[in-house]
Design a protein around this motif. Structure first.
Motif, PDB file in Angstrom:
ATOM      1  N   MET A  84      71.778   2.340  53.786  1.00  0.00           N
ATOM      2  CA  MET A  84      73.200   2.864  53.545  1.00  0.00           C
ATOM      3  C   MET A  84      73.834   2.404  52.271  1.00  0.00           C
ATOM      4  O   MET A  84      75.107   2.225  52.698  1.00  0.00           O
ATOM      5  N   ILE A  85      72.790   2.372  51.701  1.00  0.00           N
ATOM      6  CA  ILE A  85      74.239   1.727  50.740  1.00  0.00           C
ATOM      7  C   ILE A  85      74.376   2.906  49.583  1.00  0.00           C
ATOM      8  O   ILE A  85      74.290   4.044  50.364  1.00  0.00           O
ATOM      9  N   ALA A  86      75.882   2.231  49.514  1.00  0.00           N
ATOM     10  CA  ALA A  86      76.995   3.624  48.541  1.00  0.00           C
ATOM     11  C   ALA A  86      77.402   4.190  50.090  1.00  0.00           C
ATOM     12  O   ALA A  86      78.017   5.144  49.941  1.00  0.00           O
ATOM     13  N   HIS A 291      76.244 -15.796  43.828  1.00  0.00           N
ATOM     14  CA  HIS A 291      77.012 -14.662  43.008  1.00  0.00           C
ATOM     15  C   HIS A 291      76.967 -13.208  43.724  1.00  0.00           C
ATOM     16  O   HIS A 291      75.551 -12.953  42.657  1.00  0.00           O
ATOM     17  N   CYS A 292      77.927 -12.147  43.992  1.00  0.00           N
ATOM     18  CA  CYS A 292      77.555 -10.929  43.958  1.00  0.00           C
ATOM     19  C   CYS A 292      78.781  -9.729  43.170  1.00  0.00           C
ATOM     20  O   CYS A 292      79.192  -9.496  44.554  1.00  0.00           O
ATOM     21  N   PRO A 293      78.905  -9.514  42.126  1.00  0.00           N
ATOM     22  CA  PRO A 293      79.754  -9.187  42.249  1.00  0.00           C
ATOM     23  C   PRO A 293      79.899  -7.582  42.562  1.00  0.00           C
ATOM     24  O   PRO A 293      81.013  -7.248  42.421  1.00  0.00           O
ATOM     25  N   THR A 294      78.902  -6.488  41.748  1.00  0.00           N
ATOM     26  CA  THR A 294      79.083  -5.047  42.763  1.00  0.00           C
ATOM     27  C   THR A 294      79.231  -5.263  43.717  1.00  0.00           C
ATOM     28  O   THR A 294      80.313  -4.469  44.235  1.00  0.00           O
ATOM     29  N   SER A 295      78.955  -5.982  44.831  1.00  0.00           N
ATOM     30  CA  SER A 295      79.201  -6.407  46.010  1.00  0.00           C
ATOM     31  C   SER A 295      80.390  -6.150  46.386  1.00  0.00           C
ATOM     32  O   SER A 295      81.616  -5.713  47.023  1.00  0.00           O
ATOM     33  N   ASN A 296      81.106  -8.076  45.492  1.00  0.00           N
ATOM     34  CA  ASN A 296      82.532  -7.901  46.596  1.00  0.00           C
ATOM     35  C   ASN A 296      83.511  -6.832  45.196  1.00  0.00           C
ATOM     36  O   ASN A 296      84.468  -6.886  45.991  1.00  0.00           O
ATOM     37  N   LEU A 297      83.028  -6.087  44.657  1.00  0.00           N
ATOM     38  CA  LEU A 297      83.992  -4.827  44.118  1.00  0.00           C
ATOM     39  C   LEU A 297      83.823  -3.729  44.917  1.00  0.00           C
ATOM     40  O   LEU A 297      85.199  -3.400  45.402  1.00  0.00           O
ATOM     41  N   PHE A 298      82.748  -3.578  45.096  1.00  0.00           N
ATOM     42  CA  PHE A 298      82.616  -2.335  45.946  1.00  0.00           C
ATOM     43  C   PHE A 298      83.042  -2.425  47.426  1.00  0.00           C
ATOM     44  O   PHE A 298      84.053  -1.512  47.306  1.00  0.00           O
ATOM     45  N   ILE A 299      83.517  -3.650  47.758  1.00  0.00           N
ATOM     46  CA  ILE A 299      83.669  -3.582  49.313  1.00  0.00           C
ATOM     47  C   ILE A 299      85.676  -4.327  49.435  1.00  0.00           C
ATOM     48  O   ILE A 299      85.844  -4.131  50.589  1.00  0.00           O
ATOM     49  N   VAL A 322      72.698  -5.652  48.339  1.00  0.00           N
ATOM     50  CA  VAL A 322      72.728  -4.470  48.683  1.00  0.00           C
ATOM     51  C   VAL A 322      72.429  -4.513  50.102  1.00  0.00           C
ATOM     52  O   VAL A 322      71.983  -5.146  50.627  1.00  0.00           O
ATOM     53  N   GLY A 323      73.498  -3.662  51.062  1.00  0.00           N
ATOM     54  CA  GLY A 323      73.640  -2.558  50.718  1.00  0.00           C
ATOM     55  C   GLY A 323      75.145  -2.711  50.507  1.00  0.00           C
ATOM     56  O   GLY A 323      76.077  -1.073  50.158  1.00  0.00           O
ATOM     57  N   GLY A 324      76.236  -3.602  50.441  1.00  0.00           N
ATOM     58  CA  GLY A 324      77.593  -4.021  50.047  1.00  0.00           C
ATOM     59  C   GLY A 324      77.455  -3.865  48.421  1.00  0.00           C
ATOM     60  O   GLY A 324      78.125  -3.039  47.915  1.00  0.00           O
ATOM     61  N   GLY A 325      76.451  -4.216  47.923  1.00  0.00           N
ATOM     62  CA  GLY A 325      76.088  -3.991  46.316  1.00  0.00           C
ATOM     63  C   GLY A 325      75.482  -2.859  46.420  1.00  0.00           C
ATOM     64  O   GLY A 325      74.790  -2.512  47.239  1.00  0.00           O
TER      65      GLY A 325
END
Length: 429
Positions: A84-86, A291-299, A322-325
């Motif tokens: 369910m990534i992306a 620290h999970c920057p990609t997820s923080n930005l995406f969600i 992943v999968g929020g990232g």
């Protein structure tokens, strides 16, 4: 296992760059000498070549076109969320109900769990991640499947069954007692087997009763050396919800603290919206933040205040989440972290980023005596990076002034194509 000898540029951290100006060790012409899956010797080629026998000289692998670095350490990732990534269009609490829980419900099926575990481990290795701290689903079968797949590669992996006994669909719930018993059985079956370790894994405070969190605390007390892995202060609405569910707690972290869940092997994902008291308690308890920057930005959860947490002395590692990232790739994760810090007026140096993805992650996981750099005796989990992996990289890296410039360009423009070879215990995967 015979010796393995590799010659080429090498980069690793000996300490945290933000605290030690001499923390980074770069050798433009190094010899990496491995024995039995560990670092036997490492140094400048000219200083070590005289120790090689004539037959060994012909076995030296020419890595002059690459950069040898330690394997990446992912301190927070969800393997059931691989498919369910992306996923589009929601923030944390809606995202869990819309996407996460329905997907994770299928992991009761061992065949489903095994199929996704194979894809997941392959993606980690393809992207240069050699150690990861992983959320499974609530089902014990999901843990068995993941550990079996990691075991095939002799990979260092930490994982655990999710514990959640409320505020979710029945298909992904357990109870305080069943979560304790199933986790205990999994610990006894897997913790310390080969390079596998177990993490007690309550999803986050809103999906666990106080009784279940207390059961998690008992598991930690009864099984020395296991980890605690959960979420903390990711989203403003989440924090408000925690306050209504645990009105007697001083703050979000205190919910976990009262259950005995803080400590040297406790890793809390996110930690974006922490008060000073929580920061101080994380530091004094020697707990870590992923620290999970990609997820923080995406969600859309918020901007991680790295400098503030560093000032409090909190251990920090990187997580792809992943999968929020949206990527398994640590280079892309570091690129997002740099941009996130820029928005807050903080320059995240390339060497500090590199540290967070290697030795810093190992330190956050209490594994810095085993992995994270090329110190003698460390396990030989390492990568070959190709600075010329794409036409743009080849053009850009040709203009780099030094190693510092090079790793920043790789962090900014790199992806899985940069990872030429991932090695686990000295063996190419």
């Amino acid at each position: 296992m015979s010796d393995r000898l590799m010659r080429g540029p090498l980069l690793h951290c000996l300490a945290e760059p933000d605290k030690d100006a001499a923390a980074v060790d770069y050798r433009p012409d190094a010899l990496l000498w491995l024995q039995h899956g560990k670092v036997y010797k490492m140094g400048d080629y000219e200083s070590l070549v005289h120790e090689l026998m004539p037959a060994q000289l012909s076995q030296v692998e020419d890595c002059s076109e690459y950069l040898m670095v330690p394997g990446f350490v992912d301190c927070h990732i969800h393997y059931p969320q691989t498919e369910m990534i992306a996923a589009y269009g929601t923030q944390l609490l809606d995202w869990l109900n819309t996407y996460t829980f329905p997907v994770e419900a299928h992991f009761k099926d061992p065949l489903k769990a095994a199929a996704v575990a194979e894809v997941f481990i392959d993606q980690l290795l393809t992207n240069g991640t050699t150690t990861a701290l992983v959320f499974c689903s609530v089902h014990p079968a999901s843990v068995d499947a993941l550990f079996k797949e990691a075991q095939k590669h002799h990979m260092r992996l930490i994982a655990g069954k999710v514990m959640m006994d409320r505020n979710a669909p029945s298909e992904v719930l357990d109870t305080a007692s069943t979560s304790y018993l199933q986790s205990k059985q999994l610990i006894e079956r897997w913790h310390g087997v080969d390079r596998l370790q177990y993490a007690v894994t309550p999803r986050f405070a809103p999906t666990s009763t106080a009784e279940q969190l207390a059961a998690a605390g008992r598991l930690l007390a009864e099984h020395k050396g296991v980890y605690l892995h959960t979420h903390l202060a990711e989203n403003i609405d989440e924090i408000k919800w925690v306050k209504t569910l645990f009105p007697e707690a001083k703050d979000y972290l205190d919910v976990y603290d009262q259950a005995g869940l803080l400590g040297k092997r406790s890793v809390f994902a996110h930690g974006i919206h922490l008060c000073d008291r929580e920061c101080e308690r994380l530091a004094t308890s020697d707990s870590a933040i992923a620290h999970c920057p990609t997820s923080n930005l995406f969600i859309g959860s918020g901007l991680f205040p790295m400098a503030r947490l560093q000032n409090h002395g909190i251990k920090i590692g990187m997580g792809t989440d992943v999968g929020g990232g949206t990527s398994f790739n640590m280079l892309q994760t570091l690129a997002d972290s740099y941009k996130m810090q820029q928005l807050q007026g903080h320059n995240l140096s390339p060497e500090q980023s590199f540290y967070l993805a290697t030795l810093g992650g190992a330190t956050a996981l209490d594994l810095d005596d085993k992995i994270g750099n090329f110190a003698i005796g460390k396990e030989a989990d390492f990568l070959l990076l190709d600075p010329n992996a794409t036409d743009l990289l080849k053009f850009r890296t040709g203009h780099c002034k030094d190693w510092r410039d090079l790793i920043f360009v790789l962090q900014t423009l790199g992806d899985d194509r940069v990872i030429v070879q991932t090695n686990i215990m000295g063996i190419a995967q």
